[in-house]
Motif scaffolding. Structure first.
Motif, PDB file in Angstrom:
ATOM      1  N   ILE A  86      -3.852 -98.798  44.903  1.00 41.18           N
ATOM      2  CA  ILE A  86      -4.814 -98.593  45.988  1.00 41.18           C
ATOM      3  C   ILE A  86      -5.123 -99.932  46.648  1.00 41.18           C
TER       4      ILE A  86
ATOM      5  N   GLY B 143      -4.997 -98.113  40.259  1.00 42.17           N
ATOM      6  CA  GLY B 143      -6.044 -98.926  40.890  1.00 42.17           C
ATOM      7  C   GLY B 143      -5.441-100.072  41.681  1.00 42.17           C
ATOM      8  N   LEU B 144      -4.473-100.728  41.058  1.00 40.39           N
ATOM      9  CA  LEU B 144      -3.785-101.845  41.709  1.00 40.39           C
ATOM     10  C   LEU B 144      -3.039-101.338  42.956  1.00 40.39           C
TER      11      LEU B 144
ATOM     12  N   ARG C 124      -9.959 -93.887  32.795  1.00 39.95           N
ATOM     13  CA  ARG C 124     -11.164 -94.620  32.393  1.00 39.95           C
ATOM     14  C   ARG C 124     -11.520 -94.356  30.929  1.00 39.95           C
TER      15      ARG C 124
ATOM     16  N   VAL D  27      -7.224 -93.152  38.314  1.00 38.61           N
ATOM     17  CA  VAL D  27      -8.076 -94.241  37.805  1.00 38.61           C
ATOM     18  C   VAL D  27      -9.198 -93.634  36.977  1.00 38.61           C
TER      19      VAL D  27
ATOM     20  N   GLY E 275      -6.945 -92.165  43.100  1.00 39.50           N
ATOM     21  CA  GLY E 275      -8.348 -92.280  42.693  1.00 39.50           C
ATOM     22  C   GLY E 275      -8.628 -91.467  41.436  1.00 39.50           C
TER      23      GLY E 275
ATOM     24  N   PHE F 176      -9.629 -96.781  28.822  1.00 43.13           N
ATOM     25  CA  PHE F 176      -9.707 -98.164  29.266  1.00 43.13           C
ATOM     26  C   PHE F 176     -10.687 -98.900  28.371  1.00 43.13           C
TER      27      PHE F 176
ATOM     28  N   PHE G  25     -12.557 -99.942  40.898  1.00 45.68           N
ATOM     29  CA  PHE G  25     -11.521-100.684  40.179  1.00 45.68           C
ATOM     30  C   PHE G  25     -11.982-102.108  39.870  1.00 45.68           C
TER      31      PHE G  25
ATOM     32  N   PHE H 256     -12.032 -90.229  42.895  1.00 45.44           N
ATOM     33  CA  PHE H 256     -12.480 -90.866  41.655  1.00 45.44           C
ATOM     34  C   PHE H 256     -13.708 -90.144  41.112  1.00 45.44           C
TER      35      PHE H 256
ATOM     36  N   SER I  34      -5.268 -96.655  34.047  1.00 41.69           N
ATOM     37  CA  SER I  34      -6.163 -96.857  35.183  1.00 41.69           C
ATOM     38  C   SER I  34      -5.694 -97.980  36.098  1.00 41.69           C
ATOM     39  N   ALA I  35      -5.185 -99.041  35.481  1.00 40.12           N
ATOM     40  CA  ALA I  35      -4.923-100.262  36.248  1.00 40.12           C
ATOM     41  C   ALA I  35      -3.802-100.074  37.270  1.00 40.12           C
TER      42      ALA I  35
ATOM     43  N   ALA J 287     -10.094 -92.220  48.145  1.00 44.57           N
ATOM     44  CA  ALA J 287      -9.846 -92.545  46.736  1.00 44.57           C
ATOM     45  C   ALA J 287     -11.156 -92.533  45.955  1.00 44.57           C
TER      46      ALA J 287
ATOM     47  N   MET K 178     -14.131-102.168  36.877  1.00 47.67           N
ATOM     48  CA  MET K 178     -13.396-102.081  35.612  1.00 47.67           C
ATOM     49  C   MET K 178     -12.749-103.417  35.268  1.00 47.67           C
TER      50      MET K 178
END
Lengths: 279, 340
Positions: free
Chosen positions: A253, A250-251, A236, A232, A229, A239, B148, A216, A246-247, A212, B151
């Motif tokens: 992962i 990300g969450l 960005r 996210v 990845g 964000f 993450f 990214f 993104s969240a 990831a 962020m």
């Protein structure tokens, strides 16, 4: 079910359930995702960057695609990444560790010093260099991470072989004139296989995290294929105003890696000792 | 005597590792790619540029000869020219390395500062909620993707609470209007040297979020290692004796038990430093931290391959040297290490 809880404990059982759900999501993505076309990458410009709603549970991205569908499709790439990295790393590390441990002497010395060189790198940097040399893409990013991953399996396999090499049944086989390759494959590999398989299973989570990170940085699978990845990273730019883009991946992962990690702890501490595990 | 021999042996081994690292970087840079010249010529190269790169890399020469040339250039600090900035990569590295080191050192300190007291607390209240909570925290820290977490911290502390800067290394008012003289490249030290105490505060504020991101995982490891070392030591007789004498619990924990449990601290320093060097690639780009990590992540996007190779090389050597220093320190603290 009760046996599973007994063996793994509640946290382990829940973690196992989470992993299972994500495997199912990956396999059944086209049937589960609310917008399969968007999950696969088709843009939907009429619905750009919408917040989570009844129509789009996790909101939409900058091309109007349903983030939930993208996350579900992303499970295919991300889960496969984790599994293939570990598998490739085993394919490289296992033979090297077996040979080093079995033959000993200068072969051992040469192989293990070579292994040390790979371990001298901060892993992510070596993966970045490798991925940059190979160019971005699904298989290339997996190879890049596997190149940094195998030394651990080489060391583990070698340590196992060093114990087994002196066992009476191995000596007996040698005295009976069985050839080296045959001893390694028939008599040593099966015994080293189990601890290594357990370790490899535990490593899927961390491997997935590294993959990831690579995607990214823009060295993973190329869009429009969904990948957590890469999502996210793409989000960005929007964000934190459009935080969901993104969240959510990300969450995801985080949840999957957490599930693998808790499951790993549960497997290690499970009741009945390490040897009964695979029953 | 044993100690001297140990240190000598580790130093020689590290030298071999550095040679090996150089060789591996060479292989990945010049043998693995299908067309190394095209990679060195930058994105969308013309035929001329590729031909020029082919001659510069001397691709027609035998491999061994090319490796010697490569190693010589690396040893002399000649990393070539960045495709993107058109500057000498060596100059860029010199400008960016201190920022990364400053971040790595600060985050390592932060990891110890968070991890060790939590580990002591968890050991003292074994099975209780501080123990469970910090175990949970350390599991979560392992699973959290670095980029993450960065962020999320930005969102909470910069966006919502507004108490810490979103990104950068110094505020604009300082970096543009009244820049620091570059003496060591470490802002905290340069600010003190220049006698500008207000800049120290500003630099610290900018350091906290990226350092916290990088410290989360090693802090979890520090916590777990301290916890298990403490649990073992708390059962020893001198602790029981201290208890029997009626010493206060904090005094027993921090005065008598913790000094004996400091062995893992050195291990954590090494691990944390390594993690910071690696994580810098992900964290610096998010916090716009002008270090090697951002340099390399921008190089990835610009397909500036020589930069990626140079940074990998330099950071790995920092890493090897760091590991050597830690091994030596460990042997000095506990001479038994040298015997094994």
């Amino acid at each position: 079910m009760t046996r599973l809880v007994h063996r793994l404990g509640w946290p382990g059982t829940i973690a196992f359930g989470v992993v299972l759900v994500f495997v199912l999501l990956a396999v059944l993505a086209p049937w589960i995702a609310p917008y399969p076309g968007q999950g696969a990458g088709a843009p939907n410009v009429a619905a750009k960057l919408l917040p989570p709603s009844a129509d789009y549970w996790l909101g939409t991205d900058h091309l109007g695609r349903d983030v939930l569908s993208r996350v579900i499709y992303g499970a295919r790439v991300s889960m496969t990444n984790g599994i293939l990295i570990v598998l490739f790393a085993l394919l490289i590390g296992l033979p090297i560790g077996l040979a080093a441990g079995y033959f000993g002497g200068w072969i051992d010395e040469a192989l293990m010093r070579g292994t040390d060189v790979f371990l001298a790198f901060p892993a992510l940097l070596l993966a970045v260099l490798m991925a940059a040399a190979l160019g971005p893409g699904f298989l290339n990013s997996i190879i890049a991470v596997a190149v940094t991953w195998w030394p651990w399996y080489a060391r583990l396999a070698r340590a196992e072989v060093l114990v087994l090499r002196g066992q009476p049944y191995v000596e007996a086989a040698r005295l009976a004139g069985v050839s080296h390759p045959r001893i390694i494959i028939r008599h040593i590999l099966p015994a080293t296989g189990r601890p290594l398989t357990v370790q490899a299973a535990l490593d899927v989570g961390p491997a997935l995290l590294t993959a990831a990170a690579l995607s990214f940085l823009g060295l993973g699978i190329l869009p429009p294929t969904a990948d957590w990845g890469q999502m996210v990273d793409a989000g960005r730019k929007f964000f934190p105003a459009r935080w969901w883009y993104s969240a959510m991946p990300g969450l995801t992962i985080f949840i999957v890696a957490l599930a693998f990690s808790i499951l790993g702890d549960a497997l290690r501490d499970r009741k009945g000792g390490a040897n009964r595990a695979s029953a | 005597m044993e100690l001297v021999r140990y240190i000598l042996r580790r130093t020689i081994l590290s030298t071999f590792v550095v040679v090996g690292v150089t060789f591996l970087v060479f292989i990945v840079a010049q043998v693995v790619p299908s067309d190394p010249a095209a990679l060195y010529a930058g994105p969308r190269p013309t035929a001329e540029q590729i031909e020029k790169a082919r001659q510069e890399l001397n691709l027609d020469a035998p491999l061994a000869e090319r490796f010697v040339t490569f190693a010589k250039a690396m040893a002399a600090g000649d990393f070539g020219v960045s495709y993107k900035s058109r500057r000498l990569i060596a100059d860029d590295l010199r400008a960016y390395l201190p920022a990364t080191l400053e971040l790595a050192i600060f985050s390592t300190g932060l990891a110890l500062l968070i991890g060790i007291p939590l580990g002591v607390l968890a050991a003292a209240r074994q099975g209780n909620w501080p123990d469970r909570l910090s175990s949970l925290g350390s599991i979560a820290a392992v699973a959290m993707p670095t980029f993450f977490l960065a962020m999320i911290l930005q969102l909470i502390f910069a966006q919502w609470l507004g108490i810490l800067p979103l990104s950068g290394r110094l505020s604009r008012e300082i970096s543009i209007a009244a820049p620091l003289p570059m003496i060591t490249g470490f802002n905290l030290i340069d600010a003190v040297l220049a006698g500008r105490i207000e800049v120290v505060g500003d630099a610290l504020k900018h350091l906290i979020l990226p350092a916290l991101t990088l410290a989360s995982y090693p802090a979890g490891v520090a916590m777990r290692l301290t916890r298990s070392a403490m649990i073992e030591i708390l059962e020893r007789r001198h602790v029981t004796a201290a208890r029997a004498l009626g010493l206060s619990e904090p005094r027993i924990l921090f005065g008598h038990a913790l000094p004996n449990a400091m062995g893992p601290a050195l291990t954590v320093i090494g691990l944390s430093f390594a993690y910071a060097l690696t994580g810098a690639v992900l964290v610096e780009i998010i916090f716009a931290w002008p270090g090697l990590g951002r340099y390399v992540s921008e190089a990835i996007l610009a397909k500036d391959f020589p930069v990626i190779a140079a940074v990998t090389m330099v950071v790995t050597i920092c890493y090897v040297v760091m590991n050597l220093l830690i091994d030596v320190a460990q042997a000095l603290v506990d001479p038994r290490v040298a015997l094994s």
